[in-house]
Design an enzyme around this catalytic site. Structure first.
Site, short mmCIF file in Angstrom:
data_model
loop_
_atom_site.label_atom_id
_atom_site.label_comp_id
_atom_site.label_asym_id
_atom_site.label_seq_id
_atom_site.Cartn_x
_atom_site.Cartn_y
_atom_site.Cartn_z
N GLU A 494 0.84 -1.19 0.00
CA GLU A 494 0.00 0.00 0.00
C GLU A 494 0.88 1.24 0.00
OE1 GLU A 494 -2.56 -0.38 3.38
OE2 GLU A 494 -3.64 -2.10 2.56
N HIS A 517 -7.84 1.21 2.03
CA HIS A 517 -7.68 0.79 3.43
C HIS A 517 -8.43 1.73 4.38
CE1 HIS A 517 -4.81 -1.70 6.15
NE2 HIS A 517 -5.95 -1.47 6.77
#
Length: 633
Positions: A494, A517
Site C-alpha cells: 500500500e 484501506h
C-alpha cells in the site's frame, strides 16, 4: 526515591500563570463582570494588558494601573476568586505539594499580584504570610477596589528587583516564573538561575532569556535532584506518532505532559531507524514496519501503540525480548469495518460499480442482469473474531444466512452455522468475506484453488489483510467471469502517502470496488482508537499495567502502594528469588507482588514501602537476566 538531597537554594516563585494556571486579575475581572454585557470586551482588554506587562512590551507599572482602572471589583469578589484559584493551581505544583511543605522555609512567592488572593491559596502548600511578597489593594468606603498601595515596591517598575534587594538572601537563589519581571531578577544579578516555567503559558521574550525552560515543576525537581512525587518527569517521555492518527491521540499525550512529535505518513525502515533514538512511545498504523533493526536502534523504547487492529507489522517477539510492550485497538473500529462490508455486499449485489460510472458518462443502462437481493443468500465469513462475529449479527438482521469458519473454537451468534473446513464454506457461500488476522501462516490463504471452489457468480470481499489473498488469482477469477464481483480494502503493498500512485491488477475490472484501506476510517472509529490506545500506553508507562498487551504477560494491577518496581526479565528459573533476596538483604518491606510469565519473559511487579536505601535500586538493575527495570512513584 529516598536520597540525600543537596540543600535547596532559595526558590523565588511567581504566582500568576506559574503557581496557578491563570492570572489572578484576569479571573477577578471575569468574576466581577458576571452578567455584564461588557464582560467579554473588558476581560479581553485586561488580559491583553496582562500579557503586555508580562512579556515586557509595556512597563509593569503602566500595565497594572490600566488593568485596575478597568476592574469593577469589590472586596466580596476576593473570596470567590480564592476558591476559583485553589482549583486552578498548576498541575505539577499541586502534584508536588509535599515538596513545598517540606521546604517551605526556603520558598518565597514573589508576585506583582495581590496578597489578598495569593496568601490563602499558597497557605495550603505550607507557605506562610511572611514568605508571600505581593501587592495589596486599596478600597473605598463601599468596599470597591480603587487601586493598589503605591508604597509597596512591587507596584513599581522593577519592583521584584527592589524586593529581592530588600530580602538580601544569603546563598544561591533560583527564580521560577513565566514573565519578563521574573527574568529581570536574574538580569540584575540577584539570582543564580532563572527558570522559564512554560506549563501554562510560554512567552518567547522570556523563554529566550532563560537559563532553563521548565515544561513542568517536575523537571525543576528532577534537574536539581530534589524530592518529587513522580519517578520521572513526563515532559522527558518522548512520543513519536506516525501515519496521522486522530488528533485526539496527540492531545491526550500532551495533556499527560509527554513530549509529542508527529510525522505524516509512514516511515520506511531506514527513516524510522533515524527517528527512533530517544523515543519512549511509538505510535503507528498499518504501513510502518517495526523490524528487529528498528528495535536495535530504539535505545529508550518502552511501548508501541498500533492505532489499528493488526500487529503483524510489528516484530512482536523481538519487542517482547527487549521488554517493549505492544498495544493495539482490537475493538475500536469493529463497527466501522462491519458497516463497510455490509455496504459493499449490497453495492456489489446490485452491480453499482458498473452502473455508476456509466451514468456519469451519460449512458443509461437500466438492466437487472446479474443483480440480486442479499436476503436469503449465504454469507460465508472466514475468521469469526470481533469483526466477523458482529458482521454475522448484522447480516442475519437483513435476512442473510451465515456460515463461518475459524481455526479456533468460537461460539456462534444467532443462527450462524460453523463449517468444519474452509472448503466446505467456499463451496456453499454466495458471498465470501475475509476477516482473518495477518499472521504469516495466512499468506495467500485464498488463491486460485480456493476461487475455483466457489460457486459461479460468488461475490468476494477482503477487508482483512492484503497478503491473505493471492491478488493475481483474484484478478483472473474476476476477468474470467467466475466471480460475480469483489471488494478489496487491503493490499499486499500500500502507498505510504496519499501522493504515491496505487498500482494493482484489480484496477479497471468489472464490478470491483477498490478502497484505500478505509475500513476503520470513520470519525467514530478513529476517535475511539485515538482514545483507547493512548490510554493503554499511559496506563502501562504510569502504573505497569499490561492488561490487553498483545505481547507481554497480561497483568491487571491493583492501585499502586507506595513505590512500584517494574522488572522484565528472561524467563529462567530463580529471577524472582534473586529480586526478593536483594529486598530482604536491605530489609525492604514488600506490600504486594505480582508475577506472570510466558515462553520468553517474566514480568514481576513489586510494591514496596518508600523507605529504602538508594543501593537497592542499583542492585535490582544488576539482577542477572534483567531486560528492563523501572521504578514508579
Amino acid at each position: 526515591m529516598p536520597q540525600s538531597s543537596p540543600p535547596l537554594p532559595y526558590l523565588i516563585i511567581d504566582f500568576d500563570s506559574t503557581f496557578t494556571q491563570v492570572e489572578g486579575l484576569d479571573e477577578l475581572a471575569d468574576i466581577a463582570l458576571q452578567g455584564s454585557p461588557d464582560r467579554e470586551r473588558i476581560v479581553g482588554e485586561i488580559r491583553a494588558l496582562t500579557d503586555q506587562g508580562m512579556s515586557g512590551s509595556l512597563s509593569f507599572s503602566e500595565s497594572l494601573q490600566r488593568r485596575l482602572a478597568l476592574l469593577p471589583a469589590r472586596r466580596e469578589h476576593i473570596g470567590q476568586l480564592v476558591e476559583r484559584l485553589k482549583g486552578l493551581v498548576s498541575e505539577s505544583i499541586r502534584r508536588n505539594q509535599a515538596f513545598f511543605q517540606q521546604f517551605a522555609g526556603r520558598i518565597y512567592v514573589v508576585s506583582s499580584g495581590f496578597r489578598e488572593f495569593i496568601e490563602p491559596v499558597v497557605a495550603e502548600f505550607g507557605i506562610g504570610p511572611d514568605f508571600v511578597l505581593a501587592n495589596t489593594f486599596t478600597y473605598d468606603a463601599e468596599g470597591r477596589i480603587t487601586g493598589f498601595d503605591a508604597e509597596n515596591v512591587l507596584s513599581q517598575n522593577g519592583g521584584k528587583i527592589l524586593q529581592l534587594r530588600q530580602l538580601d538572601l544569603e546563598g544561591d537563589v533560583y527564580v521560577l516564573g513565566d514573565g519578563y519581571t521574573d527574568y529581570q531578577i536574574r538580569e540584575a544579578g540577584l539570582a543564580n538561575r532563572f527558570y522559564a516555567f512554560t506549563e501554562n503559558v510560554s512567552r518567547e521574550a522570556v523563554v529566550s532569556r532563560a537559563d532553563e525552560v521548565l515544561p513542568s515543576f517536575d523537571e525543576f525537581l528532577y534537574q536539581n535532584k530534589l524530592p518529587m512525587t513522580l519517578s520521572y518527569p513526563k515532559n522527558r517521555i518522548k512520543v513519536l506518532l506516525l501515519e496521522n492518527p486522530d488528533p485526539r491521540a496527540a492531545e491526550l499525550f500532551r495533556q499527560e505532559g509527554y513530549q509529542v512529535d508527529l510525522v505524516p505518513g509512514g516511515l520506511d525502515e531506514d527513516e524510522l531507524v533515524d527517528r527512533i533514538e530517544g523515543v519512549s512511545i511509538l505510535g503507528i498504523r498499518s504501513k510502518t514496519q517495526v523490524t528487529p533493526r528498528v528495535l536495535e536502534a530504539a535505545n529508550r523504547l518502552i511501548a508501541i501503540g498500533a492505532f489499528c487492529i493488526g500487529t503483524n507489522q510489528i516484530a512482536l517477539t523481538e519487542c517482547m525480548k527487549k521488554g517493549v510492550a505492544v498495544f493495539n485497538a482490537p475493538f475500536s473500529n469493529t463497527r466501522s469495518v462491519v458497516e463497510l462490508a455490509l455496504g459493499e455486499i449490497i453495492v456489489l449485489a446490485r452491480r453499482i460499480p458498473e452502473k455508476n460510472p456509466k451514468m456519469h458518462q451519460g449512458e443509461w443502462d437500466k438492466s437487472a442482469k446479474g443483480a440480486f437481493e442479499i436476503r436469503g443468500k449465504k454469507l460465508g465469513i472466514i475468521g469469526y473474531g470481533n469483526i466477523g462475529a458482529q458482521l454475522s449479527v448484522v447480516a442475519e438482521a437483513v435476512g442473510m444466512q451465515v456460515l463461518y469458519f475459524d481455526i479456533a473454537e468460537k461460539l456462534q451468534l444467532g443462527n450462524a452455522v460453523k463449517c468444519r473446513t474452509l472448503d466446505e464454506l467456499l463451496q456453499q457461500a454466495d458471498i465470501v468475506t475475509m476477516h482473518v488476522d495477518g499472521r504469516p501462516e495466512n499468506t495467500n490463504l485464498i488463491g486460485a484453488r480456493e476461487f475455483a471452489l466457489m460457486k459461479p457468480g460468488t461475490i468476494f470481499l477482503n477487508n482483512a489483510r492484503g497478503h491473505v489473498v493471492d491478488v493475481p488469482a483474484l484478478a483472473e477469477a474476476i476477468h474470467s467471469g467466475h466471480l460475480g464481483g469483489a471488494a478489496v480494502d487491503v493490499f499486499p503493498y500500500e502507498p505510504k502517502t496519499n501522493h504515491e500512485t496505487f498500482e494493482s491488477e484489480l484496477r479497471g475490472l468489472p464490478n470491483v470496488l477498490l478502497t484505500p484501506h478505509i475500513g476503520g476510517s470513520t470519525s467514530e472509529a478513529q476517535r475511539n482508537i485515538a482514545e483507547f490506545v493512548p490510554e493503554r500506553l499511559m496506563q502501562y508507562v504510569n502504573t505497569g499495567n499490561t492488561q490487553q498487551s498483545v505481547n507481554l504477560p497480561n497483568i491487571q494491577l491493583p492501585v499502586q502502594q507506595a513505590h512500584r518496581l517494574i522488572h522484565i526479565h528472561h524467563n529462567v528459573p530463580g529471577v524472582l528469588a534473586r529480586i526478593n533476596n536483594v529486598l530482604a538483604a536491605h530489609s525492604v518491606n514488600i506490600l504486594g507482588q505480582y508475577l506472570k510469565t510466558n515462553e520468553h519473559i517474566g514480568y514481576v511487579i513489586t510494591d514496596i514501602d518508600k523507605e529504602y536505601e538508594q543501593e537497592v535500586i542499583g542492585e535490582l538493575r544488576k539482577v542477572e537476566h534483567t531486560i528492563k527495570f523501572r521504578v514508579l512513584y
